[in-house]
Design an enzyme around this catalytic site. Sequence first.
Site, mmCIF file in Angstrom:
data_model
loop_
_atom_site.group_PDB
_atom_site.id
_atom_site.type_symbol
_atom_site.label_atom_id
_atom_site.label_comp_id
_atom_site.label_asym_id
_atom_site.label_seq_id
_atom_site.Cartn_x
_atom_site.Cartn_y
_atom_site.Cartn_z
ATOM 1 C CE1 TYR A 190 39.565 -8.010 -14.811
ATOM 2 C CE2 TYR A 190 39.532 -10.332 -15.082
ATOM 3 C CZ TYR A 190 39.929 -9.164 -14.450
ATOM 4 O OH TYR A 190 40.862 -9.412 -13.118
ATOM 5 C CE LYS A 239 36.909 -10.813 -12.742
ATOM 6 N NZ LYS A 239 38.398 -10.682 -11.806
ATOM 7 C CD GLU A 285 40.436 -7.382 -3.962
ATOM 8 O OE1 GLU A 285 39.545 -8.369 -4.327
ATOM 9 O OE2 GLU A 285 40.313 -6.119 -4.926
ATOM 10 C CG LEU A 312 35.931 -8.684 -7.843
ATOM 11 C CD1 LEU A 312 35.470 -7.695 -8.903
ATOM 12 C CD2 LEU A 312 36.612 -9.866 -8.805
HETATM 13 N N1 PDD Z 1 40.709 -12.646 -10.585
HETATM 14 N N2 PDD Z 1 40.126 -9.910 -6.417
HETATM 15 C C1 PDD Z 1 40.612 -9.645 -7.373
HETATM 16 C C2 PDD Z 1 41.356 -8.333 -7.591
HETATM 17 C C3 PDD Z 1 40.465 -10.472 -8.507
HETATM 18 O O1 PDD Z 1 41.237 -10.186 -9.765
HETATM 19 C C4 PDD Z 1 39.804 -11.613 -8.425
HETATM 20 C C5 PDD Z 1 39.970 -12.677 -9.737
HETATM 21 C C6 PDD Z 1 39.198 -11.983 -7.225
HETATM 22 C C7 PDD Z 1 38.497 -13.422 -6.968
HETATM 23 O O2 PDD Z 1 37.167 -13.438 -7.738
HETATM 24 P P1 PDD Z 1 36.391 -14.709 -8.086
HETATM 25 O O3 PDD Z 1 36.364 -15.713 -7.129
HETATM 26 O O4 PDD Z 1 35.177 -14.130 -8.496
HETATM 27 O O5 PDD Z 1 37.297 -15.351 -9.293
HETATM 28 C C8 PDD Z 1 39.273 -11.128 -6.256
HETATM 29 C C9 PDD Z 1 40.668 -13.393 -11.568
HETATM 30 C C10 PDD Z 1 40.842 -14.839 -11.569
HETATM 31 C C11 PDD Z 1 41.467 -13.098 -12.744
HETATM 32 O O6 PDD Z 1 41.904 -11.749 -12.964
HETATM 33 O O7 PDD Z 1 41.976 -13.888 -13.537
#
Ligand code: PDD
Length: 279
Positions: free
Chosen positions: A33, A143, A176, A200
């Site tokens: 996703y 992801k 993270e 990620l």
């Molecule tokens: N999550 N690390 C993880 C495990 C994440 O699920 C996310 C984002 C991030 C930050 O990535 P980005 O800056 O590209 O949103 C880091 C999204 C917001 C979610 O699962 O809804």
Amino acid sequence: MKRLGYYNGKFGPLEEMTVPMNDRVCWFGDGVYDAGPCRNYHIFALDEHVDRFFRSAAALKIEMPVSKEELKETLYSLVRKMDQGNLFVYYQVTRGTGIRKHAFTDGPGNLWITLNPAGISDGLEPIQLITTEDTRFFHCDIKTLNLIPTVMASQKAEEAGCMEAVFYRPGGRVTEGSHSNVHILKDGVLHTAPTDHLILPGIARAHLLRACTALGIEFREEAFTLDELYAADEVIITSSSHLCRHADRIDGRDAGGKDPVLYERLRSYLLNEFFTATA
Ligand code: PDD
């Protein structure tokens, strides 16, 4: 429409949408996703998110049912149907539909899209964190929809009255957040975990590093530990849901709050970038 759901070309109010039981996501969480914010009907950093979405799918050999351009057009055509333009734009592709068997099902993936009303935080109010051991697998750079450890960690944070759980691996390396990236400021330098297979590569993280470059702030992409997290001048959390926030408590102890000027330079740069791009 207030909340929209889309599945392989069909769409409607999210609460009324249904999916086939044989979608492989039901058996294996077999999909990937991506997601990001939309303001005033402008989807923020869409190219970066769509590129990562296609990279995640390619890493798992999922056949995309659409091209990047088609996906962007579909997202915009759906966004335009919404009652208002401040949304969280979420999309996933699952590895097709078939009777349960572990090896791949033939054919292209299923495309899902959801649009929900949302706004990003201004990053002024500090948030609270817990830490928890990172028991996820070793492909956190993809992801995927396999998010059970994330769900458990998020619930643990919520039960502790906190906004986010910060993962660490045995030995104390901070990886993270459960759904965000974590960074620290120490002596004027921003430290952030390297983009290896344990985190990620966040889009908001990339924007934060570009902000550092633009503002002349040194940054280091090197692993840091729990002890360094607790002792940081500031603890910064980034994600596409809330671009940039800072923490004032971790595991019930005071944290951060020692370099508000530097945090404010980064916060205002990132928020300004977002508001300009989505004006
Ligand atoms: N999550 N690390 C993880 C495990 C994440 O699920 C996310 C984002 C991030 C930050 O990535 P980005 O800056 O590209 O949103 C880091 C999204 C917001 C979610 O699962 O809804």
